[in-house]
Motif scaffolding. Structure first.
Motif, PDB file in Angstrom:
ATOM      1  N   ALA A  91      10.184   8.660   8.321  1.00 50.23           N
ATOM      2  CA  ALA A  91      10.944   8.115   9.448  1.00 50.23           C
ATOM      3  C   ALA A  91      11.854   6.995   8.963  1.00 50.23           C
ATOM      4  CB  ALA A  91      10.003   7.592  10.533  1.00 50.23           C
ATOM      5  N   ASP A  92      13.031   6.878   9.596  1.00 54.85           N
ATOM      6  CA  ASP A  92      13.911   5.735   9.377  1.00 54.85           C
ATOM      7  C   ASP A  92      13.392   4.557  10.197  1.00 54.85           C
ATOM      8  OD1 ASP A  92      16.136   6.688   7.703  1.00 54.85           O
ATOM      9  OD2 ASP A  92      16.590   8.016   9.380  1.00 54.85           O
ATOM     10  N   ALA A  93      13.356   3.371   9.616  1.00 55.91           N
ATOM     11  CA  ALA A  93      12.874   2.203  10.353  1.00 55.91           C
ATOM     12  C   ALA A  93      13.550   0.941   9.838  1.00 55.91           C
ATOM     13  CB  ALA A  93      11.361   2.063  10.225  1.00 55.91           C
ATOM     14  N   VAL A  94      13.932   0.082  10.761  1.00 60.37           N
ATOM     15  CA  VAL A  94      14.425  -1.253  10.425  1.00 60.37           C
ATOM     16  C   VAL A  94      13.667  -2.250  11.292  1.00 60.37           C
ATOM     17  CG1 VAL A  94      16.373  -2.842  10.456  1.00 60.37           C
ATOM     18  CG2 VAL A  94      16.711  -0.479   9.710  1.00 60.37           C
ATOM     19  N   VAL A  95      12.990  -3.184  10.640  1.00 62.31           N
ATOM     20  CA  VAL A  95      12.158  -4.167  11.334  1.00 62.31           C
ATOM     21  C   VAL A  95      12.703  -5.561  11.042  1.00 62.31           C
ATOM     22  CG1 VAL A  95       9.823  -5.104  11.558  1.00 62.31           C
ATOM     23  CG2 VAL A  95      10.155  -2.651  11.142  1.00 62.31           C
ATOM     24  N   ALA A  96      12.700  -6.395  12.082  1.00 64.29           N
ATOM     25  CA  ALA A  96      13.119  -7.786  11.916  1.00 64.29           C
ATOM     26  C   ALA A  96      12.243  -8.660  12.810  1.00 64.29           C
ATOM     27  CB  ALA A  96      14.598  -7.950  12.256  1.00 64.29           C
ATOM     28  N   LEU A 114      20.929  -5.629  12.421  1.00 63.63           N
ATOM     29  CA  LEU A 114      20.830  -5.165  11.036  1.00 63.63           C
ATOM     30  C   LEU A 114      21.113  -3.671  10.919  1.00 63.63           C
ATOM     31  CD1 LEU A 114      17.629  -7.052   9.817  1.00 63.63           C
ATOM     32  CD2 LEU A 114      20.020  -7.698   9.486  1.00 63.63           C
ATOM     33  N   ALA A 115      20.759  -2.918  11.968  1.00 59.28           N
ATOM     34  CA  ALA A 115      20.916  -1.455  11.940  1.00 59.28           C
ATOM     35  C   ALA A 115      22.255  -0.994  12.501  1.00 59.28           C
ATOM     36  CB  ALA A 115      19.783  -0.804  12.740  1.00 59.28           C
ATOM     37  N   ALA A 116      23.157  -1.909  12.789  1.00 61.25           N
ATOM     38  CA  ALA A 116      24.398  -1.559  13.482  1.00 61.25           C
ATOM     39  C   ALA A 116      25.304  -0.635  12.683  1.00 61.25           C
ATOM     40  CB  ALA A 116      25.161  -2.835  13.859  1.00 61.25           C
ATOM     41  N   SER A 117      25.184  -0.633  11.352  1.00 62.12           N
ATOM     42  CA  SER A 117      26.064   0.227  10.542  1.00 62.12           C
ATOM     43  C   SER A 117      25.390   1.525  10.115  1.00 62.12           C
ATOM     44  CB  SER A 117      26.546  -0.537   9.308  1.00 62.12           C
ATOM     45  OG  SER A 117      25.461  -1.054   8.573  1.00 62.12           O
ATOM     46  N   PHE A 118      24.161   1.750  10.566  1.00 61.15           N
ATOM     47  CA  PHE A 118      23.464   2.985  10.219  1.00 61.15           C
ATOM     48  C   PHE A 118      24.195   4.227  10.733  1.00 61.15           C
ATOM     49  CE2 PHE A 118      20.125   6.167  11.245  1.00 61.15           C
ATOM     50  CZ  PHE A 118      19.620   6.396   9.971  1.00 61.15           C
ATOM     51  N   PRO A 119      24.719   4.240  11.969  1.00 62.90           N
ATOM     52  CA  PRO A 119      25.429   5.438  12.431  1.00 62.90           C
ATOM     53  C   PRO A 119      26.613   5.812  11.547  1.00 62.90           C
ATOM     54  CG  PRO A 119      24.946   3.979  14.282  1.00 62.90           C
ATOM     55  CD  PRO A 119      24.623   3.219  13.032  1.00 62.90           C
ATOM     56  N   GLN A 120      27.370   4.828  11.099  1.00 54.60           N
ATOM     57  CA  GLN A 120      28.528   5.112  10.250  1.00 54.60           C
ATOM     58  C   GLN A 120      28.090   5.679   8.902  1.00 54.60           C
ATOM     59  OE1 GLN A 120      28.006   2.450  12.068  1.00 54.60           O
ATOM     60  NE2 GLN A 120      29.798   2.135  13.365  1.00 54.60           N
ATOM     61  N   SER A 131      13.787   2.383   4.923  1.00 53.49           N
ATOM     62  CA  SER A 131      14.452   1.277   5.608  1.00 53.49           C
ATOM     63  C   SER A 131      15.679   0.889   4.783  1.00 53.49           C
ATOM     64  CB  SER A 131      13.495   0.082   5.739  1.00 53.49           C
ATOM     65  OG  SER A 131      14.082  -0.956   6.484  1.00 53.49           O
ATOM     66  N   VAL A 132      16.851   1.132   5.355  1.00 58.19           N
ATOM     67  CA  VAL A 132      18.097   0.832   4.649  1.00 58.19           C
ATOM     68  C   VAL A 132      18.827  -0.263   5.413  1.00 58.19           C
ATOM     69  CG1 VAL A 132      20.243   1.748   3.710  1.00 58.19           C
ATOM     70  CG2 VAL A 132      18.235   3.224   3.886  1.00 58.19           C
ATOM     71  N   THR A 133      19.132  -1.355   4.740  1.00 61.27           N
ATOM     72  CA  THR A 133      19.913  -2.440   5.322  1.00 61.27           C
ATOM     73  C   THR A 133      20.971  -2.871   4.314  1.00 61.27           C
ATOM     74  OG1 THR A 133      18.377  -4.124   4.510  1.00 61.27           O
ATOM     75  CG2 THR A 133      17.997  -3.286   6.743  1.00 61.27           C
ATOM     76  N   TYR A 134      21.959  -3.593   4.810  1.00 61.59           N
ATOM     77  CA  TYR A 134      23.057  -4.050   3.952  1.00 61.59           C
ATOM     78  C   TYR A 134      22.563  -5.078   2.932  1.00 61.59           C
ATOM     79  CZ  TYR A 134      27.483  -6.273   2.636  1.00 61.59           C
ATOM     80  OH  TYR A 134      28.530  -6.797   1.932  1.00 61.59           O
ATOM     81  N   ASP A 152      16.881  -8.442   3.746  1.00 63.84           N
ATOM     82  CA  ASP A 152      16.508  -7.893   5.045  1.00 63.84           C
ATOM     83  C   ASP A 152      15.643  -6.644   4.881  1.00 63.84           C
ATOM     84  OD1 ASP A 152      17.944  -9.823   6.499  1.00 63.84           O
ATOM     85  OD2 ASP A 152      19.799  -8.675   6.320  1.00 63.84           O
ATOM     86  N   ARG A 153      15.905  -5.860   3.856  1.00 62.93           N
ATOM     87  CA  ARG A 153      15.102  -4.674   3.608  1.00 62.93           C
ATOM     88  C   ARG A 153      13.691  -5.072   3.189  1.00 62.93           C
ATOM     89  NH1 ARG A 153      15.690   0.475  -0.316  1.00 62.93           N
ATOM     90  NH2 ARG A 153      16.422  -1.012  -1.877  1.00 62.93           N
TER      91      ARG A 153
END
Length: 374
Positions: free
Chosen positions: A262-267, A276-282, A348-351, A355-356
């Motif tokens: 699963a893709d996951a971003v936790v903060a 943090l996940a705002a650029s995942f769709p692009q 978990s992919v972040t810029y 954060d990752r």
């Protein structure tokens, strides 16, 4: 409550403005940290000619194993259509010889499927496009069974394969892998022994995203199966059902064993995680549109997708688990219950690398993973 183990899936993403060297250093750092935080395995993906640094799984696995002490390290997954069984067994046997009992050999059918699509042939077996399930976890989505014929894909295959070469059938390669590992392999009636490789204490896994040959072969051979929910959420239940129907007990497994990714971003908060996940769709759109994964965009400056662009990635964006540790933990529990997963694999992919790291740390603590004493 006893929860299933958590593992890591890493693509070694390259962020905008960064470098391959930094991405690889980030991978090694993340492996060290997640080992300390109690994660079960560290899986590395195989991707070519895109802005991620995980193109050579065996090499990367060796580097990670050298930098860690306990965590299992594996490939998710070697694309058998781009290599040979002998090359795989020898490379993974080499790593296992130095780090015995810690190496997982995950393989997949991706290379064969891409080659068949480019040649105009259908996949070796029709695979369902969608599933539906509880809690909105399994959306109806466009099928991903056959890759699009894009110039990038065509050029990539031409670079990875010998001219006019045709990959052996997936089942044939699995047979060869098994025979090479136990020392019963023959070619044209001549016994051949892979050294390193023969007798290697590697754990063989199959990775799949739908109810096709991969899931069936994993079950029929009594192997563990990893269902790629993060890649194709709409077909996960079908893949797992197919695996369990086909399962035959083996010397390794007496009953099915399923890992679900699963893709996951936790903060620290839901709102911060969404930022943090705002650029995942692009980033996902760059993959699905046939351009190949671009450098991971900065969420503070990325342009919004159009409605048409968003429709192409909606299933993955809407099934990315984003939020505080408590929020994501609840959603992961729902995924585990719906699939009956024995293990969850998180990507978990972040810029920003920090954060990752924080994403995995927060989730591991919330999930109750047993931290190592250091």
């Amino acid at each position: 409550m006893t929860r299933v183990p958590l593992s890591v899936l890493d693509l070694s993403p390259i962020s905008e403005g960064s470098t391959v060297s930094q991405a690889l250093r980030n991978t090694v750092d993340l492996a060290r940290q997640t080992e300390e935080w109690g994660y079960e395995r560290y899986w590395v993906a195989e991707h070519h000619f895109v802005a991620v640094a995980s193109s050579s799984p065996a090499v990367l696995i060796g580097l990670i194993a050298a930098a860690t002490n306990r965590i299992r390290v594996g490939s998710a997954a070697v694309q058998l259509g781009f290599t040979t069984a002998a090359a795989v067994v020898e490379s993974f046997g080499t790593v296992d010889a130095l780090y015995p009992g810690r190496i997982d050999l995950g393989v997949g059918r991706s290379g064969q499927r891409r080659a068949a699509a480019l040649a105009g042939a259908p996949p070796s077996a029709p695979e369902p496009a969608v599933s539906s399930g509880p809690g909105g976890l399994f959306p109806v989505a466009p099928a991903e069974a056959a890759p699009r014929k894009t110039p990038l894909l065509a050029a990539s295959l031409a670079a990875l394969q010998q001219p006019h070469a045709q990959a052996p059938e997936f089942v044939e390669q699995l047979d060869d892998l098994a025979a090479l590992l136990v020392g019963t392999y023959e070619r044209d009636g001549v016994p051949l022994t892979a050294r390193p490789g023969v007798g290697a204490d590697v754990s063989l896994w199959l990775f799949g995203s739908s109810a096709g040959p991969t899931a069936r072969e994993a079950g029929a051979r009594g192997l563990p199966f990893a269902a790629s929910y993060h890649f194709s959420p709409g077909t996960t239940l079908d893949a797992i059902d197919e695996y369990r129907r086909a399962f035959v007990p083996s010397t390794r497994l007496s009953e099915p064993y399923v890992a679900v990714s699963a893709d996951a971003v936790v903060a620290e908060s839901d709102s911060q995680a969404r930022e943090l996940a705002a650029s995942f769709p692009q980033w996902v759109h760059s993959i699905r549109s046939g351009r190949g994964a671009v450098e991971y965009p900065d969420p503070t400056s990325v342009a919004a997708l159009t409605d048409e662009q968003y429709r192409l990635v909606a299933d993955r964006v809407e099934t990315q688990f984003v939020g505080s540790a408590a929020t994501v933990s609840d959603r992961l529990e729902a995924l585990q219950e719906a699939t009956g997963a024995d293990e969850l694999v998180l990507t978990s992919v972040t810029y920003d690398h920090a954060d990752r790291l924080r994403s995995y740390e927060l989730l591991g603590k919330e999930w109750g993973l047993p931290r190592l004493r250091v």
